[in-house]
Design an enzyme around this catalytic site. Structure first.
Site, short mmCIF file in Angstrom:
data_model
loop_
_atom_site.label_atom_id
_atom_site.label_comp_id
_atom_site.label_asym_id
_atom_site.label_seq_id
_atom_site.Cartn_x
_atom_site.Cartn_y
_atom_site.Cartn_z
N GLN A 32 -44.21 -48.33 -40.45
CA GLN A 32 -44.81 -47.29 -41.30
C GLN A 32 -44.32 -47.42 -42.74
O GLN A 32 -43.34 -48.09 -43.03
CB GLN A 32 -44.49 -45.90 -40.75
CG GLN A 32 -43.02 -45.68 -40.42
CD GLN A 32 -42.79 -44.76 -39.23
OE1 GLN A 32 -43.67 -44.00 -38.84
NE2 GLN A 32 -41.60 -44.81 -38.64
N ASP A 87 -34.30 -38.95 -38.00
CA ASP A 87 -33.42 -38.37 -39.02
C ASP A 87 -32.11 -37.85 -38.42
O ASP A 87 -31.16 -37.59 -39.15
CB ASP A 87 -34.15 -37.25 -39.78
CG ASP A 87 -34.81 -36.26 -38.85
OD1 ASP A 87 -34.08 -35.52 -38.15
OD2 ASP A 87 -36.06 -36.22 -38.79
N GLU A 107 -35.75 -43.93 -30.77
CA GLU A 107 -36.53 -43.92 -32.03
C GLU A 107 -37.05 -45.34 -32.26
O GLU A 107 -36.29 -46.30 -32.18
CB GLU A 107 -35.62 -43.45 -33.18
CG GLU A 107 -36.06 -43.82 -34.59
CD GLU A 107 -37.40 -43.20 -35.03
OE1 GLU A 107 -37.55 -41.99 -34.96
OE2 GLU A 107 -38.29 -43.99 -35.43
N ASP A 139 -39.56 -48.15 -28.31
CA ASP A 139 -40.74 -47.31 -28.17
C ASP A 139 -40.51 -46.27 -27.07
O ASP A 139 -40.12 -46.63 -25.95
CB ASP A 139 -41.95 -48.20 -27.81
CG ASP A 139 -43.27 -47.47 -28.00
OD1 ASP A 139 -43.30 -46.23 -27.84
OD2 ASP A 139 -44.26 -48.13 -28.31
N GLY A 140 -40.77 -45.02 -27.38
CA GLY A 140 -40.55 -43.94 -26.43
C GLY A 140 -41.32 -44.14 -25.14
O GLY A 140 -40.81 -43.85 -24.05
N ASP A 158 -39.83 -35.38 -30.78
CA ASP A 158 -39.88 -35.07 -32.21
C ASP A 158 -40.57 -36.26 -32.88
O ASP A 158 -39.94 -37.13 -33.47
CB ASP A 158 -38.46 -34.90 -32.73
CG ASP A 158 -38.42 -34.60 -34.23
OD1 ASP A 158 -39.47 -34.28 -34.80
OD2 ASP A 158 -37.32 -34.70 -34.81
N SER A 159 -41.89 -36.29 -32.73
CA SER A 159 -42.64 -37.47 -33.14
C SER A 159 -43.38 -37.24 -34.44
O SER A 159 -43.46 -36.12 -34.94
CB SER A 159 -43.68 -37.80 -32.06
OG SER A 159 -44.62 -36.74 -31.99
N THR A 160 -43.97 -38.31 -34.92
CA THR A 160 -44.96 -38.18 -35.98
C THR A 160 -46.25 -37.65 -35.34
O THR A 160 -46.32 -37.47 -34.13
CB THR A 160 -45.19 -39.56 -36.64
OG1 THR A 160 -45.24 -40.55 -35.59
CG2 THR A 160 -44.07 -39.93 -37.58
N ASP A 161 -47.28 -37.41 -36.14
CA ASP A 161 -48.55 -36.92 -35.60
C ASP A 161 -49.23 -38.01 -34.75
O ASP A 161 -48.83 -39.17 -34.82
CB ASP A 161 -49.46 -36.45 -36.75
CG ASP A 161 -48.99 -35.11 -37.32
OD1 ASP A 161 -48.51 -34.28 -36.52
OD2 ASP A 161 -49.09 -34.90 -38.53
N1 SAM Z 1 -38.55 -33.39 -37.81
C1 SAM Z 1 -39.57 -34.16 -38.41
C2 SAM Z 1 -40.98 -33.87 -37.94
O1 SAM Z 1 -41.24 -33.33 -36.89
O2 SAM Z 1 -41.96 -34.16 -38.63
C3 SAM Z 1 -39.18 -35.53 -38.27
C4 SAM Z 1 -39.97 -36.33 -37.33
S1 SAM Z 1 -39.14 -37.82 -36.93
C5 SAM Z 1 -38.74 -38.55 -38.44
C6 SAM Z 1 -40.52 -38.66 -36.25
C7 SAM Z 1 -40.11 -40.02 -35.77
O3 SAM Z 1 -40.88 -40.40 -34.63
C8 SAM Z 1 -40.30 -41.11 -36.81
O4 SAM Z 1 -39.05 -41.55 -37.27
C9 SAM Z 1 -41.06 -42.21 -36.05
O5 SAM Z 1 -40.59 -43.51 -36.33
C10 SAM Z 1 -40.80 -41.81 -34.60
N2 SAM Z 1 -41.78 -42.35 -33.65
C11 SAM Z 1 -43.12 -42.41 -33.81
N3 SAM Z 1 -43.69 -43.01 -32.75
C12 SAM Z 1 -42.69 -43.31 -31.88
C13 SAM Z 1 -42.64 -43.93 -30.61
N4 SAM Z 1 -43.75 -44.39 -30.02
N5 SAM Z 1 -41.43 -44.05 -30.01
C14 SAM Z 1 -40.30 -43.61 -30.61
N6 SAM Z 1 -40.29 -43.03 -31.83
C15 SAM Z 1 -41.46 -42.89 -32.46
#
Ligand code: SAM
Length: 288
Positions: A32, A87, A107, A139-140, A158-161
């Site tokens: 990303q 984070d 993560e 990868d989760g 606690d993922s991205t969208d």
């Molecule tokens: N607290 C904040 C929020 O909810 O927006 C922070 C979110 S945290 C930074 C989201 C994390 O999810 C990102 O660092 C991203 O790299 C991670 N992420 C996204 N897809 C993922 C996956 N398939 N497996 C593990 N982590 C993942």
């Protein structure tokens, strides 16, 4: 970005903007686009693919509520799985519970972890070095597919969208594996966006989870920099008879877990009230 202003690119017709005092990081990781910058009011801000993830000023409502609510609703969680959350904020809050024996965090993006440790060290704090913590870069969905049956009491996503690398964390396949690896009274919580703008996140997540969890609900948190009103945290449990603890019981469990009364958003009565959903949010849940 115009004249030191950064505009969030989450929605096509509406955005929030930050005046940047100093750009700290601008890079493309393997997964990303990452930006970190300094602002006068919000402190340091992390953007992934143009979307606000965390600011130093308002990380507290989100991290306190996504963590304390499932742990104290369960009441005896020893093993916790955290997906995403690079984070470190969720890890720090999970390990505030002395009842937790093990917290595994998975993560996908090592750069998010490294940059957060470097530029926002207080978000993860000392949790990175806590002997109860295991931090895995991966990868989760791959992690949950391999994990043992009934090996976690609580899963916090606690993922991205649900776009890009985060999309797999909103699928049937992911929820099915989560149900398998949760213990019999296990609870899963995940961020489901801001229903005023993103109602389908909560609708689709809840509908999908209904196939694998007898209890499906949600609760809300007000996050200033996730604009558009309440954010929804999707909640599901394998316990068909789950009853939410009363305020006095939440307080007793928090005391037993060793939580200090220094939270800024969470409290036993806020936890209890957070499950009272305004009808426009409640209607996103499957009919009960
Ligand atoms: N607290 C904040 C929020 O909810 O927006 C922070 C979110 S945290 C930074 C989201 C994390 O999810 C990102 O660092 C991203 O790299 C991670 N992420 C996204 N897809 C993922 C996956 N398939 N497996 C593990 N982590 C993942």
């Amino acid at each position: 970005m115009t004249e030191n202003w950064i505009h969030e690119s989450l929605y096509a017709t509406w955005c929030q903007s930050f005046k940047v005092e100093k750009m700290l990081v601008e890079k493309k990781s393997a997964y990303q686009d990452i930006k970190m910058f300094e602002t006068a009011y919000h402190g340091r801000v992390l953007l992934l693919d143009g979307v606000v993830q965390v600011t130093e000023k308002d990380e507290f409502p989100y991290h306190e509520m996504i963590t304390h609510v499932p742990l104290l609703t369960h009441g005896a969680a020893k093993r916790v799985l955290i997906i995403g959350a690079g984070d470190g904020g969720v890890l720090r809050h999970v390990l505030m519970h002395r009842t937790v024996e093990k917290a595994v965090m998975v993560e996908i993006d090592a750069d998010v972890i490294e940059l957060s440790k470097r530029f926002m060290p207080q978000v993860g704090g000392a949790s990175w070095e806590d002997p109860r913590a295991e931090v895995i870069v991966g990868d989760g969905i791959a992690y949950v597919a391999k994990a043992q049956d009934a090996s976690f009491d609580v899963i916090i996503v606690d993922s991205t969208d649900p776009i890009g690398v985060g999309e797999v964390l909103f699928t049937d396949e992911f929820y099915q594996e989560c149900a398998r690896i949760l213990s019999p009274r296990g609870i899963i919580v995940n961020q489901c966006g801001v229903p005023f703008m993103q109602s389908e996140e909560l609708e689709v997540t809840s509908r999908r989870r209904r196939q694998f969890f007898p209890h499906v609900s949600a609760y809300v948190v007000s996050m200033p920099t996730y604009v558009g009103g309440f954010m929804a945290l999707g909640f599901a449990s394998k316990d068909a008879n789950l009853t939410l603890p009363a305020t006095s019981e939440i307080a007793a469990r928090a005391h037993a877990a060793g939580l200090k009364s220094d939270a800024f958003y969470w409290s036993p009565s806020v936890q209890n009230a957070a499950f009272a959903l305004p009808p426009y949010i409640d209607r996103c849940l499957p009919q009960r």
